[in-house]
Write an enzyme that holds these catalytic residues in place. Structure first.
Site, PDB file in Angstrom:
ATOM      1  N   GLU A 100       0.834  -1.198   0.000  1.00 26.60           N
ATOM      2  CA  GLU A 100       0.000   0.000   0.000  1.00 26.60           C
ATOM      3  C   GLU A 100       0.868   1.248   0.000  1.00 26.60           C
ATOM      4  OE1 GLU A 100      -4.042  -1.102   2.277  1.00 26.60           O
ATOM      5  OE2 GLU A 100      -2.295  -1.197   3.569  1.00 26.60           O
ATOM      6  N   CYS A 124       3.625   8.469   1.272  1.00 25.86           N
ATOM      7  CA  CYS A 124       4.113   7.482   2.230  1.00 25.86           C
ATOM      8  C   CYS A 124       4.148   6.150   1.489  1.00 25.86           C
ATOM      9  CB  CYS A 124       3.146   7.436   3.415  1.00 25.86           C
ATOM     10  SG  CYS A 124       3.550   6.141   4.591  1.00 25.86           S
ATOM     11  N   CYS A 131       6.481  -7.087   6.834  1.00 17.63           N
ATOM     12  CA  CYS A 131       7.653  -6.660   7.599  1.00 17.63           C
ATOM     13  C   CYS A 131       7.990  -7.754   8.604  1.00 17.63           C
ATOM     14  CB  CYS A 131       7.380  -5.346   8.328  1.00 17.63           C
ATOM     15  SG  CYS A 131       8.818  -4.764   9.275  1.00 17.63           S
ATOM     16  N   CYS A 135       6.808  -5.622  15.460  1.00 19.46           N
ATOM     17  CA  CYS A 135       6.421  -4.678  16.520  1.00 19.46           C
ATOM     18  C   CYS A 135       4.936  -4.903  16.830  1.00 19.46           C
ATOM     19  CB  CYS A 135       6.654  -3.240  16.071  1.00 19.46           C
ATOM     20  SG  CYS A 135       8.349  -2.949  15.507  1.00 19.46           S
ATOM     21  N   CYS A 138       1.898  -2.595  15.574  1.00 19.10           N
ATOM     22  CA  CYS A 138       1.857  -2.224  14.155  1.00 19.10           C
ATOM     23  C   CYS A 138       1.171  -3.315  13.347  1.00 19.10           C
ATOM     24  CB  CYS A 138       3.283  -2.008  13.667  1.00 19.10           C
ATOM     25  SG  CYS A 138       3.440  -1.903  11.864  1.00 19.10           S
ATOM     26  N   GLU A 177      10.479  -2.506   6.622  1.00 20.56           N
ATOM     27  CA  GLU A 177      11.627  -1.882   7.265  1.00 20.56           C
ATOM     28  C   GLU A 177      12.645  -1.578   6.157  1.00 20.56           C
ATOM     29  OE1 GLU A 177      12.933  -0.655  10.219  1.00 20.56           O
ATOM     30  OE2 GLU A 177      14.601  -0.356   8.839  1.00 20.56           O
ATOM     31  N   SER A 206      12.598   5.907   7.453  1.00 20.00           N
ATOM     32  CA  SER A 206      12.248   5.609   8.843  1.00 20.00           C
ATOM     33  C   SER A 206      12.677   4.190   9.189  1.00 20.00           C
ATOM     34  CB  SER A 206      10.730   5.752   9.003  1.00 20.00           C
ATOM     35  OG  SER A 206      10.341   5.451  10.324  1.00 20.00           O
ATOM     36  N   SER A 229      12.463   5.110  14.901  1.00 18.65           N
ATOM     37  CA  SER A 229      11.235   4.786  15.638  1.00 18.65           C
ATOM     38  C   SER A 229      11.632   4.280  17.015  1.00 18.65           C
ATOM     39  CB  SER A 229      10.446   3.719  14.880  1.00 18.65           C
ATOM     40  OG  SER A 229      10.069   4.235  13.621  1.00 18.65           O
ATOM     41  N   LEU A 230      11.625   5.181  17.971  1.00 22.00           N
ATOM     42  CA  LEU A 230      12.158   4.846  19.301  1.00 22.00           C
ATOM     43  C   LEU A 230      11.067   4.273  20.214  1.00 22.00           C
ATOM     44  CD1 LEU A 230      14.894   4.979  20.768  1.00 22.00           C
ATOM     45  CD2 LEU A 230      14.203   7.180  21.708  1.00 22.00           C
ATOM     46  N   HIS A 231      10.031   5.019  20.444  1.00 25.36           N
ATOM     47  CA  HIS A 231       8.845   4.582  21.196  1.00 25.36           C
ATOM     48  C   HIS A 231       9.065   4.318  22.683  1.00 25.36           C
ATOM     49  CE1 HIS A 231       7.078   4.489  17.296  1.00 25.36           C
ATOM     50  NE2 HIS A 231       7.674   3.378  16.919  1.00 25.36           N
ATOM     51  N   ASN A 310      -2.342   4.743  16.469  1.00 26.13           N
ATOM     52  CA  ASN A 310      -3.482   4.433  15.603  1.00 26.13           C
ATOM     53  C   ASN A 310      -3.975   3.035  15.921  1.00 26.13           C
ATOM     54  OD1 ASN A 310      -3.573   6.850  13.959  1.00 26.13           O
ATOM     55  ND2 ASN A 310      -1.591   6.204  13.197  1.00 26.13           N
ATOM     56  N   CYS A 353      -0.223   5.770  10.017  1.00 25.97           N
ATOM     57  CA  CYS A 353       0.965   5.003  10.417  1.00 25.97           C
ATOM     58  C   CYS A 353       0.610   3.699  11.093  1.00 25.97           C
ATOM     59  CB  CYS A 353       1.785   5.799  11.428  1.00 25.97           C
ATOM     60  SG  CYS A 353       2.681   7.117  10.704  1.00 25.97           S
TER      61      CYS A 353
HETATM   62  N1  SAH Z   1       9.541   0.034   9.609  1.00 22.43           N
HETATM   63  C1  SAH Z   1       9.871   1.403   9.681  1.00 22.43           C
HETATM   64  C2  SAH Z   1       9.019   2.269   8.779  1.00 22.43           C
HETATM   65  C3  SAH Z   1       7.566   1.914   8.636  1.00 22.43           C
HETATM   66  S1  SAH Z   1       6.589   2.133  10.081  1.00 22.43           S
HETATM   67  C4  SAH Z   1       9.796   1.892  11.118  1.00 22.43           C
HETATM   68  O1  SAH Z   1       9.320   1.171  11.967  1.00 22.43           O
HETATM   69  O2  SAH Z   1      10.287   2.990  11.364  1.00 22.43           O
HETATM   70  C5  SAH Z   1       6.367   3.903  10.086  1.00 22.43           C
HETATM   71  C6  SAH Z   1       6.110   4.512  11.457  1.00 22.43           C
HETATM   72  O3  SAH Z   1       4.805   4.148  11.943  1.00 22.43           O
HETATM   73  C7  SAH Z   1       7.086   4.027  12.511  1.00 22.43           C
HETATM   74  O4  SAH Z   1       7.537   5.113  13.302  1.00 22.43           O
HETATM   75  C8  SAH Z   1       6.235   3.089  13.314  1.00 22.43           C
HETATM   76  O5  SAH Z   1       6.757   2.866  14.581  1.00 22.43           O
HETATM   77  C9  SAH Z   1       4.906   3.798  13.303  1.00 22.43           C
HETATM   78  N2  SAH Z   1       3.765   2.976  13.694  1.00 22.43           N
HETATM   79  C10 SAH Z   1       3.604   1.650  13.507  1.00 22.43           C
HETATM   80  N3  SAH Z   1       2.404   1.252  13.985  1.00 22.43           N
HETATM   81  C11 SAH Z   1       1.797   2.352  14.488  1.00 22.43           C
HETATM   82  C12 SAH Z   1       0.534   2.588  15.104  1.00 22.43           C
HETATM   83  N4  SAH Z   1      -0.342   1.612  15.288  1.00 22.43           N
HETATM   84  N5  SAH Z   1       0.244   3.845  15.484  1.00 22.43           N
HETATM   85  C13 SAH Z   1       1.118   4.854  15.274  1.00 22.43           C
HETATM   86  N6  SAH Z   1       2.315   4.696  14.702  1.00 22.43           N
HETATM   87  C14 SAH Z   1       2.667   3.460  14.309  1.00 22.43           C
HETATM   88 FE1  SF4 Z   2       7.938  -3.203  10.737  1.00 20.42          FE
HETATM   89 FE2  SF4 Z   2       8.023  -0.585  11.264  1.00 20.42          FE
HETATM   90 FE3  SF4 Z   2       5.764  -2.014  11.692  1.00 20.42          FE
HETATM   91 FE4  SF4 Z   2       7.894  -2.392  13.282  1.00 20.42          FE
HETATM   92  S1  SF4 Z   2       6.687  -0.498  13.055  1.00 20.42           S
HETATM   93  S2  SF4 Z   2       6.618  -4.007  12.357  1.00 20.42           S
HETATM   94  S3  SF4 Z   2       9.567  -2.138  11.832  1.00 20.42           S
HETATM   95  S4  SF4 Z   2       6.722  -1.614   9.717  1.00 20.42           S
END
Ligand code: SAH
Ligand code: SF4
Length: 363
Positions: A100, A124, A131, A135, A138, A177, A206, A229-231, A310, A353
């Site tokens: 997508e 985007c 992936c 995580c 996600c 990723e 990212s 993407s630290l979190h 989200n 995201c």
């Molecule tokens: N894999 C890479 C890039 C794709 S994800 C990464 O993780 O950085 C893009 C961004 O969306 C990342 O910062 C990820 O942590 C964030 N993301 C993933 N799931 C999310 C969610 N449910 N709500 C908000 N941000 C989210």
């Molecule tokens: Fe992959 Fe980024 Fe989603 Fe983590 S947040 S599962 S690295 S797409």
């Protein structure tokens, strides 16, 4: 973290280096200048159909279309939100895998939901089908990795977006990723910044924190923006939110991000999805500020991007309360860390995201 073996996508003009493109036209018995002509058509104009490139001889057009311009991505479904200014496209790849991409227009006159400011647009895009980083918050991470995208498949998403008008920004925040698909990523970035003329500054890669690749990216001479993407500022929590942290812990990931800043002069984005009662405590905001300032420059080398979580199917987590979000922002600001809260465009079409999950294949 290797992608499973899959049928390679057909080779496309966008997969070739400039020298290989010249070789290709010479091998087809054409003069060298045709390579530049084809480049201008494909990379600098909206058309991607060689049959319409009328300054080339008809026979050459057909030959080119067959050999170098296969259809790499075909739209399966288009959904819009925000009065048509957010457009999510589900694409089918040659082998049935799905990806997508989301195009967002900003500052469109007369459309309040497109936001204030000058007119601009951001794409985007996806770097992998699925992936492998798993995580838990996600949607993409829940289905595992199907395969890496080729440079041509990445560029094809950009090309499709430019058909609707000029493109200002590209963010690698769709599925996948990007640094786990390093070679194709670099190839695609060189095409985008070189052949297509997009500004590297307008491109954000990212990553969940693949430290060796972050270091390598700093030496490519491609001053794209890096987002980490630290979190979570602590290993204990980050080990669960971003499992790759067990291999590359917080200090290493943030250290590599700082090294990226030092090598490129580009301010790094720190992505932080605010998850209610999980990572949004005031003390964690303080710990985040300390962590970022601890690397130097009073923390002026970063910009923190807070993303209200989200919703994703089956997840027990939800976005932070407004007051916790406000407190988190205030704590960072108090320590002079630049911070913004990201908008949640595309949420109702699962285009925000972490909501991209093409899921099932289409064969
Ligand atoms: N894999 C890479 C890039 C794709 S994800 C990464 O993780 O950085 C893009 C961004 O969306 C990342 O910062 C990820 O942590 C964030 N993301 C993933 N799931 C999310 C969610 N449910 N709500 C908000 N941000 C989210
Ligand atoms: Fe992959 Fe980024 Fe989603 Fe983590 S947040 S599962 S690295 S797409």
């Amino acid at each position: 973290m290797k992608a499973p073996k899959a049928a390679k996508p057909p080779r496309h003009w966008a997969d070739l280096k400039a020298s290989e493109r010249v070789d290709a036209v010479l091998a087809a018995g054409l003069p060298k200048f045709r390579a530049g002509q084809i480049d201008r058509h494909f990379f600098r104009s909206a058309s991607d159909d060689p049959h319409t490139w009328t300054d080339l001889p008809t026979a050459v057009r057909t030959q080119l279309a067959d050999t170098y311009f296969p259809t790499l991505i075909a739209p399966l479904r288009v959904q819009t939100a925000d009065e048509g200014t957010t457009i999510k496209t589900l694409w089918r790849l040659h082998d049935g895998n799905l990806i997508e991409s989301v195009l967002m227009r900003y500052g469109v006159p007369g459309i309040a939901s497109s936001g204030p400011g000058r007119q601009r647009s951001t794409l985007c895009l996806s770097s992998q089908a699925g992936c492998g980083m798993a995580c838990p918050f996600c949607a993409t991470g829940q289905g595992g990795l199907q395969r890496n995208l080729s440079a041509g498949e990445i560029v094809a998403q950009v090309k499709a977006a430019t058909k609707d008008g000029p493109l200002n920004n590209v963010v690698f925040m769709g599925m996948g990723e990007p640094l786990a698909n390093y070679k194709q990523l670099i190839k695609a970035l060189r095409v985008m910044t070189g052949d297509m003329g997009l500004s590297a500054r307008g491109i954000t890669v990212s990553t969940s924190g693949l430290v060796p690749r972050m270091i390598e990216l700093a030496s490519e001479g491609l001053p794209v923006t890096l987002a980490l993407s630290l979190h979570a500022p602590d290993d204990e929590l980050r080990n669960t939110l971003v499992p790759i942290n067990q291999r590359y812990p917080v200090l290493d990931a943030v250290g590599a991000a700082f090294a990226y800043f030092e090598a490129t002069g580009r301010r790094v984005s720190i992505e932080y999805a605010l998850i209610r009662d999980v990572n949004d405590q005031a003390w964690r905001a303080d710990a985040l500020a300390d962590l970022l300032k601890g690397h130097g420059r009073g923390g002026a080398w970063v910009h923190v991007n807070l993303i209200p979580l989200n919703p994703t199917p089956g997840s027990r987590w939800t976005a932070s309360r407004r007051r916790d979000e406000r407190e988190f922002v205030a704590r960072l600001e108090k320590r002079s860390i630049a911070v913004t809260v990201r908008d949640t465009r595309g949420r109702e079409i699962d285009g925000a995201c972490g909501q991209l999950a093409a899921g099932e294949r289409s064969d």
